[in-house]
Design a protein around this motif. Structure first.
Motif, PDB file in Angstrom:
ATOM      1  N   PHE A  14      31.930  49.549  46.880  1.00  0.00           N
ATOM      2  CA  PHE A  14      33.261  49.040  47.222  1.00  0.00           C
ATOM      3  C   PHE A  14      33.236  47.527  47.420  1.00  0.00           C
ATOM      4  O   PHE A  14      34.132  46.817  46.976  1.00  0.00           O
ATOM      5  CB  PHE A  14      33.792  49.705  48.500  1.00  0.00           C
ATOM      6  N   ILE A  15      32.206  47.032  48.101  1.00  0.00           N
ATOM      7  CA  ILE A  15      32.103  45.587  48.335  1.00  0.00           C
ATOM      8  C   ILE A  15      31.995  44.844  47.004  1.00  0.00           C
ATOM      9  O   ILE A  15      32.644  43.809  46.801  1.00  0.00           O
ATOM     10  CB  ILE A  15      30.918  45.261  49.266  1.00  0.00           C
ATOM     11  N   ARG A  16      31.219  45.374  46.087  1.00  0.00           N
ATOM     12  CA  ARG A  16      31.081  44.730  44.768  1.00  0.00           C
ATOM     13  C   ARG A  16      32.395  44.785  43.985  1.00  0.00           C
ATOM     14  O   ARG A  16      32.756  43.824  43.296  1.00  0.00           O
ATOM     15  CB  ARG A  16      29.945  45.373  43.994  1.00  0.00           C
ATOM     16  N   GLU A  17      33.105  45.910  44.083  1.00  0.00           N
ATOM     17  CA  GLU A  17      34.410  46.022  43.408  1.00  0.00           C
ATOM     18  C   GLU A  17      35.399  45.019  43.993  1.00  0.00           C
ATOM     19  O   GLU A  17      36.150  44.376  43.252  1.00  0.00           O
ATOM     20  CB  GLU A  17      34.974  47.441  43.549  1.00  0.00           C
ATOM     21  N   LEU A  18      35.408  44.886  45.313  1.00  0.00           N
ATOM     22  CA  LEU A  18      36.296  43.928  45.971  1.00  0.00           C
ATOM     23  C   LEU A  18      35.950  42.507  45.539  1.00  0.00           C
ATOM     24  O   LEU A  18      36.837  41.714  45.212  1.00  0.00           O
ATOM     25  CB  LEU A  18      36.182  44.053  47.493  1.00  0.00           C
ATOM     26  N   ALA A  19      34.679  42.175  45.533  1.00  0.00           N
ATOM     27  CA  ALA A  19      34.247  40.828  45.135  1.00  0.00           C
ATOM     28  C   ALA A  19      34.670  40.523  43.697  1.00  0.00           C
ATOM     29  O   ALA A  19      35.116  39.406  43.401  1.00  0.00           O
ATOM     30  CB  ALA A  19      32.739  40.685  45.301  1.00  0.00           C
ATOM     31  N   ALA A  20      34.550  41.494  42.816  1.00  0.00           N
ATOM     32  CA  ALA A  20      34.978  41.290  41.428  1.00  0.00           C
ATOM     33  C   ALA A  20      36.488  41.050  41.374  1.00  0.00           C
ATOM     34  O   ALA A  20      36.958  40.146  40.665  1.00  0.00           O
ATOM     35  CB  ALA A  20      34.586  42.490  40.576  1.00  0.00           C
ATOM     36  N   TYR A  21      37.258  41.842  42.115  1.00  0.00           N
ATOM     37  CA  TYR A  21      38.714  41.673  42.161  1.00  0.00           C
ATOM     38  C   TYR A  21      39.085  40.287  42.685  1.00  0.00           C
ATOM     39  O   TYR A  21      40.009  39.653  42.181  1.00  0.00           O
ATOM     40  CB  TYR A  21      39.341  42.762  43.034  1.00  0.00           C
ATOM     41  N   GLU A  22      38.358  39.825  43.705  1.00  0.00           N
ATOM     42  CA  GLU A  22      38.650  38.525  44.307  1.00  0.00           C
ATOM     43  C   GLU A  22      38.031  37.356  43.539  1.00  0.00           C
ATOM     44  O   GLU A  22      38.106  36.215  43.981  1.00  0.00           O
ATOM     45  CB  GLU A  22      38.161  38.502  45.770  1.00  0.00           C
ATOM     46  N   ARG A  23      37.394  37.662  42.408  1.00  0.00           N
ATOM     47  CA  ARG A  23      36.758  36.644  41.564  1.00  0.00           C
ATOM     48  C   ARG A  23      35.605  35.950  42.293  1.00  0.00           C
ATOM     49  O   ARG A  23      35.374  34.755  42.128  1.00  0.00           O
ATOM     50  CB  ARG A  23      37.785  35.616  41.081  1.00  0.00           C
ATOM     51  N   LEU A  24      34.897  36.716  43.135  1.00  0.00           N
ATOM     52  CA  LEU A  24      33.816  36.169  43.938  1.00  0.00           C
ATOM     53  C   LEU A  24      32.512  36.948  43.771  1.00  0.00           C
ATOM     54  O   LEU A  24      31.622  36.870  44.618  1.00  0.00           O
ATOM     55  CB  LEU A  24      34.219  36.165  45.428  1.00  0.00           C
ATOM     56  N   ALA A  25      32.385  37.700  42.690  1.00  0.00           N
ATOM     57  CA  ALA A  25      31.206  38.557  42.496  1.00  0.00           C
ATOM     58  C   ALA A  25      29.910  37.774  42.570  1.00  0.00           C
ATOM     59  O   ALA A  25      28.905  38.282  43.086  1.00  0.00           O
ATOM     60  CB  ALA A  25      31.311  39.298  41.166  1.00  0.00           C
ATOM     61  N   ARG A  26      29.912  36.546  42.125  1.00  0.00           N
ATOM     62  CA  ARG A  26      28.690  35.735  42.126  1.00  0.00           C
ATOM     63  C   ARG A  26      28.201  35.425  43.535  1.00  0.00           C
ATOM     64  O   ARG A  26      27.051  35.058  43.737  1.00  0.00           O
ATOM     65  CB  ARG A  26      28.914  34.444  41.351  1.00  0.00           C
ATOM     66  N   GLU A  27      29.070  35.573  44.540  1.00  0.00           N
ATOM     67  CA  GLU A  27      28.697  35.266  45.921  1.00  0.00           C
ATOM     68  C   GLU A  27      28.069  36.443  46.661  1.00  0.00           C
ATOM     69  O   GLU A  27      27.568  36.272  47.764  1.00  0.00           O
ATOM     70  CB  GLU A  27      29.916  34.761  46.689  1.00  0.00           C
ATOM     71  N   VAL A  28      28.097  37.622  46.068  1.00  0.00           N
ATOM     72  CA  VAL A  28      27.564  38.814  46.750  1.00  0.00           C
ATOM     73  C   VAL A  28      26.045  38.823  46.638  1.00  0.00           C
ATOM     74  O   VAL A  28      25.489  38.943  45.551  1.00  0.00           O
ATOM     75  CB  VAL A  28      28.144  40.116  46.158  1.00  0.00           C
ATOM     76  N   VAL A  29      25.390  38.711  47.788  1.00  0.00           N
ATOM     77  CA  VAL A  29      23.928  38.795  47.852  1.00  0.00           C
ATOM     78  C   VAL A  29      23.488  39.992  48.699  1.00  0.00           C
ATOM     79  O   VAL A  29      22.297  40.249  48.840  1.00  0.00           O
ATOM     80  CB  VAL A  29      23.290  37.485  48.392  1.00  0.00           C
ATOM     81  N   MET A  30      24.429  40.712  49.256  1.00  0.00           N
ATOM     82  CA  MET A  30      24.174  41.869  50.097  1.00  0.00           C
ATOM     83  C   MET A  30      23.383  42.919  49.332  1.00  0.00           C
ATOM     84  O   MET A  30      23.530  43.069  48.126  1.00  0.00           O
ATOM     85  CB  MET A  30      25.548  42.413  50.543  1.00  0.00           C
ATOM     86  N   THR A  31      22.527  43.629  50.073  1.00  0.00           N
ATOM     87  CA  THR A  31      21.808  44.769  49.502  1.00  0.00           C
ATOM     88  C   THR A  31      22.148  46.006  50.329  1.00  0.00           C
ATOM     89  O   THR A  31      22.655  45.895  51.457  1.00  0.00           O
ATOM     90  CB  THR A  31      20.283  44.552  49.547  1.00  0.00           C
ATOM     91  N   GLU A  32      21.828  47.158  49.789  1.00  0.00           N
ATOM     92  CA  GLU A  32      22.042  48.390  50.553  1.00  0.00           C
ATOM     93  C   GLU A  32      21.188  48.384  51.810  1.00  0.00           C
ATOM     94  O   GLU A  32      21.612  48.880  52.865  1.00  0.00           O
ATOM     95  CB  GLU A  32      21.748  49.613  49.689  1.00  0.00           C
ATOM     96  N   ALA A  33      19.996  47.807  51.744  1.00  0.00           N
ATOM     97  CA  ALA A  33      19.137  47.708  52.934  1.00  0.00           C
ATOM     98  C   ALA A  33      19.813  46.856  54.005  1.00  0.00           C
ATOM     99  O   ALA A  33      19.748  47.193  55.202  1.00  0.00           O
ATOM    100  CB  ALA A  33      17.773  47.137  52.557  1.00  0.00           C
ATOM    101  N   ASP A  34      20.478  45.764  53.594  1.00  0.00           N
ATOM    102  CA  ASP A  34      21.215  44.928  54.546  1.00  0.00           C
ATOM    103  C   ASP A  34      22.297  45.748  55.242  1.00  0.00           C
ATOM    104  O   ASP A  34      22.452  45.688  56.462  1.00  0.00           O
ATOM    105  CB  ASP A  34      21.891  43.749  53.840  1.00  0.00           C
ATOM    106  N   LEU A  35      23.061  46.487  54.453  1.00  0.00           N
ATOM    107  CA  LEU A  35      24.142  47.295  55.019  1.00  0.00           C
ATOM    108  C   LEU A  35      23.606  48.365  55.960  1.00  0.00           C
ATOM    109  O   LEU A  35      24.159  48.581  57.046  1.00  0.00           O
ATOM    110  CB  LEU A  35      24.967  47.948  53.907  1.00  0.00           C
ATOM    111  N   ARG A  36      22.543  49.021  55.538  1.00  0.00           N
ATOM    112  CA  ARG A  36      21.954  50.083  56.372  1.00  0.00           C
ATOM    113  C   ARG A  36      21.549  49.517  57.737  1.00  0.00           C
ATOM    114  O   ARG A  36      21.829  50.102  58.780  1.00  0.00           O
ATOM    115  CB  ARG A  36      20.767  50.718  55.651  1.00  0.00           C
ATOM    116  N   LEU A  37      20.917  48.362  57.726  1.00  0.00           N
ATOM    117  CA  LEU A  37      20.454  47.737  58.962  1.00  0.00           C
ATOM    118  C   LEU A  37      21.617  47.267  59.834  1.00  0.00           C
ATOM    119  O   LEU A  37      21.641  47.508  61.040  1.00  0.00           O
ATOM    120  CB  LEU A  37      19.533  46.559  58.633  1.00  0.00           C
ATOM    121  N   THR A  38      22.595  46.583  59.248  1.00  0.00           N
ATOM    122  CA  THR A  38      23.652  45.958  60.039  1.00  0.00           C
ATOM    123  C   THR A  38      24.806  46.885  60.393  1.00  0.00           C
ATOM    124  O   THR A  38      25.521  46.638  61.365  1.00  0.00           O
ATOM    125  CB  THR A  38      24.205  44.714  59.319  1.00  0.00           C
ATOM    126  N   LEU A  39      24.992  47.963  59.628  1.00  0.00           N
ATOM    127  CA  LEU A  39      26.066  48.908  59.929  1.00  0.00           C
ATOM    128  C   LEU A  39      25.585  50.132  60.696  1.00  0.00           C
ATOM    129  O   LEU A  39      26.361  50.731  61.446  1.00  0.00           O
ATOM    130  CB  LEU A  39      26.758  49.376  58.641  1.00  0.00           C
TER     131      LEU A  39
END
Length: 160
Positions: A19-44
């Protein structure tokens, strides 16, 4: 069938990342996404949970999500909720999915004694702005968002 909204679980991490990647693509910001699933698992879902996620579904098909966290207002002397991301898949828009997610968030804000629910929207996103206006949300004039990232953040931290 009706749309349901539920709290995300750790098993939803791949879905949330998507979902985050889809949102970033919609917002024309896909190149800024550096998040990983490991990041999400840890922080969420780790020991220190920094944000929460709601998932909208219909018959177990994911339609959209909302990622939010608590803020605090010194003027109100109360917590608030900040909506970092709200995304509904394009083919599901206009069917009440976003409204259902925001209504759930408003309910959580009230349950938790929050004085406000806030978010930012890109200036060019006219459909989102129109949707928010219909809900009674109003933009905050006179405020500019500032952000420190990368090297500037590191340089300032080094001054501590």
């Amino acid at each position: 069938m009706s749309v349901t909204v539920r709290s995300a679980t750790e098993q939803d991490v791949p879905l949330i990342a998507g979902f985050i990647r889809e949102l970033a693509a919609y917002e024309r910001l896909a190149r800024e996404v550096v998040m990983t699933e490991a990041d999400l698992r840890l922080t969420l879902f780790g020991e220190q949970r920094y944000a929460e996620v709601l998932i909208a579904e219909q018959e177990r098909e994911p339609l959209g999500f909302a990622l939010f966290f608590h803020t605090y207002s010194t003027f109100l002397g109360r917590p608030g909720l900040y909506l970092e991301d709200l995304f509904v898949r394009p083919e599901q828009r206009g069917r009440g999915v976003g409204l259902k997610l925001l209504a759930q968030l408003a309910g959580l804000a009230q349950e938790r004694g929050c004085g406000r629910l806030e978010w930012s929207v890109l200036n060019w996103n006219d459909s989102a702005i129109g949707f928010y206006d219909k809900l009674g949300a109003r933009p905050r004039s006179g405020w500019t968002v500032y952000r420190l990232t990368g090297e500037a953040l590191q340089e300032l931290a080094a001054r501590a």
